[in-house]
Each structure stands twice: as C-alpha cells, then as structure tokens.
Design a protein around this motif. Sequence first.
Motif, PDB file in Angstrom:
ATOM      1  N   PHE A   1       0.715  -1.030  -0.020  1.00  0.00           N
ATOM      2  CA  PHE A   1       0.122   0.029  -0.138  1.00  0.00           C
ATOM      3  C   PHE A   1       1.046   1.249  -0.006  1.00  0.00           C
ATOM      4  CE2 PHE A   1      -3.040  -3.047   2.355  1.00  0.00           C
ATOM      5  CZ  PHE A   1      -4.012  -3.186   1.302  1.00  0.00           C
ATOM      6  N   ASP A   2       0.692   2.165  -0.976  1.00  0.00           N
ATOM      7  CA  ASP A   2       1.641   3.356  -1.017  1.00  0.00           C
ATOM      8  C   ASP A   2       1.071   4.310  -0.399  1.00  0.00           C
ATOM      9  OD1 ASP A   2       3.272   2.375  -2.875  1.00  0.00           O
ATOM     10  OD2 ASP A   2       2.145   2.790  -4.784  1.00  0.00           O
ATOM     11  N   GLN A   3      -0.257   4.397  -0.259  1.00  0.00           N
ATOM     12  CA  GLN A   3      -1.006   5.570   0.635  1.00  0.00           C
ATOM     13  C   GLN A   3      -1.882   4.998   1.543  1.00  0.00           C
ATOM     14  OE1 GLN A   3      -0.150   8.871   0.139  1.00  0.00           O
ATOM     15  NE2 GLN A   3       1.226   8.215  -1.785  1.00  0.00           N
ATOM     16  N   PRO A   4      -2.204   5.808   2.634  1.00  0.00           N
ATOM     17  CA  PRO A   4      -3.299   5.407   3.691  1.00  0.00           C
ATOM     18  C   PRO A   4      -4.615   5.436   2.932  1.00  0.00           C
ATOM     19  CG  PRO A   4      -1.788   7.069   4.603  1.00  0.00           C
ATOM     20  CD  PRO A   4      -1.466   7.052   3.138  1.00  0.00           C
ATOM     21  N   GLY A   5      -5.620   4.675   3.206  1.00  0.00           N
ATOM     22  CA  GLY A   5      -6.805   4.398   2.613  1.00  0.00           C
ATOM     23  C   GLY A   5      -6.872   3.558   1.643  1.00  0.00           C
ATOM     24  N   GLU A   6      -5.927   2.971   0.837  1.00  0.00           N
ATOM     25  CA  GLU A   6      -5.847   1.813   0.003  1.00  0.00           C
ATOM     26  C   GLU A   6      -6.262   0.504   0.739  1.00  0.00           C
ATOM     27  OE1 GLU A   6      -2.641   3.331  -3.298  1.00  0.00           O
ATOM     28  OE2 GLU A   6      -2.071   1.875  -1.589  1.00  0.00           O
ATOM     29  N   GLN A   7      -7.083  -0.217  -0.409  1.00  0.00           N
ATOM     30  CA  GLN A   7      -7.892  -1.425   0.444  1.00  0.00           C
ATOM     31  C   GLN A   7      -7.794  -2.492  -0.637  1.00  0.00           C
ATOM     32  OE1 GLN A   7     -12.271  -1.340   0.555  1.00  0.00           O
ATOM     33  NE2 GLN A   7     -11.792  -1.112   2.891  1.00  0.00           N
ATOM     34  N   MET A   8      -7.804  -3.711  -0.125  1.00  0.00           N
ATOM     35  CA  MET A   8      -7.990  -5.027  -0.664  1.00  0.00           C
ATOM     36  C   MET A   8      -9.038  -5.787   0.140  1.00  0.00           C
ATOM     37  SD  MET A   8      -5.948  -5.372  -3.401  1.00  0.00           S
ATOM     38  CE  MET A   8      -5.902  -7.143  -3.634  1.00  0.00           C
ATOM     39  N   TYR A   9      -9.783  -6.752  -0.459  1.00  0.00           N
ATOM     40  CA  TYR A   9     -10.629  -7.714   0.223  1.00  0.00           C
ATOM     41  C   TYR A   9     -10.598  -8.860  -0.307  1.00  0.00           C
ATOM     42  CZ  TYR A   9     -14.425  -7.817  -3.648  1.00  0.00           C
ATOM     43  OH  TYR A   9     -14.917  -7.931  -4.461  1.00  0.00           O
ATOM     44  N   THR A  10     -10.716  -9.896   0.826  1.00  0.00           N
ATOM     45  CA  THR A  10     -11.045 -11.637   0.319  1.00  0.00           C
ATOM     46  C   THR A  10     -11.894 -11.945   1.182  1.00  0.00           C
ATOM     47  OG1 THR A  10      -9.352 -13.283   0.437  1.00  0.00           O
ATOM     48  CG2 THR A  10      -9.204 -11.589   2.261  1.00  0.00           C
ATOM     49  N   GLN A  11     -12.241 -13.424   0.831  1.00  0.00           N
ATOM     50  CA  GLN A  11     -12.984 -14.198   1.628  1.00  0.00           C
ATOM     51  C   GLN A  11     -12.422 -14.328   2.863  1.00  0.00           C
ATOM     52  OE1 GLN A  11     -13.339 -18.220   0.032  1.00  0.00           O
ATOM     53  NE2 GLN A  11     -11.698 -17.944  -0.525  1.00  0.00           N
ATOM     54  N   SER A  12     -12.972 -14.669   4.015  1.00  0.00           N
ATOM     55  CA  SER A  12     -12.899 -14.949   5.265  1.00  0.00           C
ATOM     56  C   SER A  12     -11.746 -16.027   5.365  1.00  0.00           C
ATOM     57  CB  SER A  12     -14.018 -15.275   6.184  1.00  0.00           C
ATOM     58  OG  SER A  12     -13.757 -15.366   7.601  1.00  0.00           O
ATOM     59  N   GLY A  13     -10.645 -15.770   6.066  1.00  0.00           N
ATOM     60  CA  GLY A  13      -9.273 -16.455   6.156  1.00  0.00           C
ATOM     61  C   GLY A  13      -8.492 -16.485   4.900  1.00  0.00           C
ATOM     62  N   GLY A  14      -8.523 -15.527   4.140  1.00  0.00           N
ATOM     63  CA  GLY A  14      -7.674 -15.582   3.117  1.00  0.00           C
ATOM     64  C   GLY A  14      -6.253 -14.978   3.231  1.00  0.00           C
ATOM     65  N   MET A  15      -6.429 -14.063   4.293  1.00  0.00           N
ATOM     66  CA  MET A  15      -4.872 -13.246   4.675  1.00  0.00           C
ATOM     67  C   MET A  15      -4.056 -14.487   5.285  1.00  0.00           C
ATOM     68  SD  MET A  15      -3.015 -11.732   7.020  1.00  0.00           S
ATOM     69  CE  MET A  15      -3.945 -11.714   8.403  1.00  0.00           C
ATOM     70  N   ALA A  16      -2.740 -14.243   4.585  1.00  0.00           N
ATOM     71  CA  ALA A  16      -1.595 -15.093   5.079  1.00  0.00           C
ATOM     72  C   ALA A  16      -0.719 -14.159   6.031  1.00  0.00           C
ATOM     73  CB  ALA A  16      -0.791 -15.570   4.009  1.00  0.00           C
ATOM     74  N   TRP A  17      -0.438 -13.305   5.676  1.00  0.00           N
ATOM     75  CA  TRP A  17       0.353 -12.272   6.617  1.00  0.00           C
ATOM     76  C   TRP A  17       0.303 -10.697   6.471  1.00  0.00           C
ATOM     77  CZ3 TRP A  17       3.146 -15.411   3.353  1.00  0.00           C
ATOM     78  CH2 TRP A  17       3.849 -14.718   2.152  1.00  0.00           C
ATOM     79  N   MET A  18       0.606  -9.896   7.276  1.00  0.00           N
ATOM     80  CA  MET A  18       0.498  -8.678   7.103  1.00  0.00           C
ATOM     81  C   MET A  18       1.471  -7.582   8.063  1.00  0.00           C
ATOM     82  SD  MET A  18      -3.385  -7.597   8.201  1.00  0.00           S
ATOM     83  CE  MET A  18      -4.022  -7.821   9.917  1.00  0.00           C
ATOM     84  N   THR A  19       1.614  -6.260   7.739  1.00  0.00           N
ATOM     85  CA  THR A  19       2.492  -5.851   8.588  1.00  0.00           C
ATOM     86  C   THR A  19       1.655  -4.806   9.484  1.00  0.00           C
ATOM     87  OG1 THR A  19       2.667  -3.932   7.045  1.00  0.00           O
ATOM     88  CG2 THR A  19       4.267  -5.567   6.852  1.00  0.00           C
ATOM     89  N   ASP A  20       2.409  -3.962  10.227  1.00  0.00           N
ATOM     90  CA  ASP A  20       1.529  -2.819  11.180  1.00  0.00           C
ATOM     91  C   ASP A  20       1.068  -1.997   9.983  1.00  0.00           C
ATOM     92  OD1 ASP A  20       1.751  -4.060  13.654  1.00  0.00           O
ATOM     93  OD2 ASP A  20       3.581  -2.901  14.172  1.00  0.00           O
ATOM     94  N   GLY A  21      -0.047  -1.170  10.582  1.00  0.00           N
ATOM     95  CA  GLY A  21      -0.486  -0.048   9.721  1.00  0.00           C
ATOM     96  C   GLY A  21      -1.597  -0.753   8.713  1.00  0.00           C
ATOM     97  N   ILE A  22      -2.127  -1.878   8.925  1.00  0.00           N
ATOM     98  CA  ILE A  22      -3.423  -2.072   8.358  1.00  0.00           C
ATOM     99  C   ILE A  22      -4.685  -2.479   9.399  1.00  0.00           C
ATOM    100  CG2 ILE A  22      -4.625  -3.947   6.960  1.00  0.00           C
ATOM    101  CD1 ILE A  22      -1.565  -4.072   5.679  1.00  0.00           C
ATOM    102  N   LYS A  23      -5.870  -1.876   8.796  1.00  0.00           N
ATOM    103  CA  LYS A  23      -6.755  -2.143   9.766  1.00  0.00           C
ATOM    104  C   LYS A  23      -7.835  -3.228   9.020  1.00  0.00           C
ATOM    105  CE  LYS A  23     -10.155   1.107   9.472  1.00  0.00           C
ATOM    106  NZ  LYS A  23     -10.983   2.295   9.571  1.00  0.00           N
TER     107      LYS A  23
END
Length: 217
Positions: free
Chosen positions: A8-30
């Motif tokens: 994500f380059d800028q705050p407010g950018e977004q992605m979506y997935t089905q429940s349980g699709g996320m594998a890992w993420m850094t801080d700074g994501i809601k």
Amino acid sequence: MPAVEVLFDQPGEQMYTQSGGMAWMTDGIKMETSTGGGLLKGVGRMFAGESMFMAYYTATQPGASIAFASTVAGEILPIDIGQTNGLICQKGAFLCGEPGVNLSVTLTKKFSSGLFGGEGFILEEITGNGMVFLEIDGDKVIKELAPGEVIKVDTGNIVAFDRSVGYEIETVKGFKNIFFGGEGLFLTRLVGPGKVILQTQNFNEFAGRIARMIPSK
C-alpha cells in the motif's frame, strides 16, 4: 504454493478477500469484516463456494503490506477486470481484489447446466474496475475462442470465461464411454467468442482419489 503480496502506497488503499484468505500483514493495516453488500449478497456468495463474510483490509499508513495465499498448489492469475467485459468463474476461484471489483453470484443460462455441470447451479460473476486475483489449480491454459468455436471440458478444469462465451452441458456419447471411459456422464461445452481460462488440475477429483485410499476403520 503461491501468494500475492500487496504494498500500500497511501493510507486508505484497500484490498478484500474471503474470510480466512489473509496469510500475513505488517503493522499499519486495519481489518473490517462485513457481508460486502448486505445479508442476501453474503448468502449468495456462500452458495457460490465463497465465505458469507468478506474481510476488508485498509492501510492506515504508507508502506504497509499484506499477503494472500492460495489454498492449493498451482498459480495465481492477476486480471485487470476493467479491461474485460466481466468474467464468469467457478466456485472458489476468487482469491482477493481491489474494492472496485464486484463479486456476485449468477445463475447459469440453462437449468440443466447448473443441475448437472458439477459446479452447482450458481456461479460467480466478477465485474467492475481494478485488479482481481484468481486461484489456478495446477497450471493455467488460456484459450481464445472464435465465434462459434467449441471446446469441451471436464467442468473441474474450468477456472473462468468471458461473459460472451456460451455455457452448456452435454452428455458423453456411448454406453461404454459413460461407464468405462473414466470421464463421467457430462462434459461442459463452451462456445465462443471469448476467452476461456482452464486449469490442468481438477482438485476435487484429486481429493477424491486420496479419500478412496484412506482406511474406513
């Protein structure tokens, strides 16, 4: 076992997935969870093979990143859905997408196609604008069908096809072919024009072979 990692380059950018699709993420994501368009839309997705609830991940600071991993061995296919006229996909093909990508359910044009096609009466329809990522079991094979051109496919080997492609089911001809040919009773008949995305592995068939080897007691 591929994964898609999004920066994500800028705050407010977004992605979506089905429940349980996320594998890992850094801080700074809601993260927020919703039905993504209301209860009926969520129930429809559930019948199409996806989760009822969708997980939305929004950057709260620049430089945050998130990854979405496939569920089986194969490939992940990126598609700019705005450059297409929309896609009809098999159940479970959707991995993740940008918020401008609309994921909904669609009825097959013929009742017999849904009843006997092996993928259920309801399929996924992907439209809108932005990047979408599809799961491929095994390797991908892309066919560009000319108007009236026909390809016959085992339904489990279909990933997606353009909305301009006709979709119907035909029976395998011949008594011995049906019972001893090993391909089942029905084949999916796709008629051009349009693009067809196929996969070399039918994971349901693969899982069925493993299941038959598991001792019952």
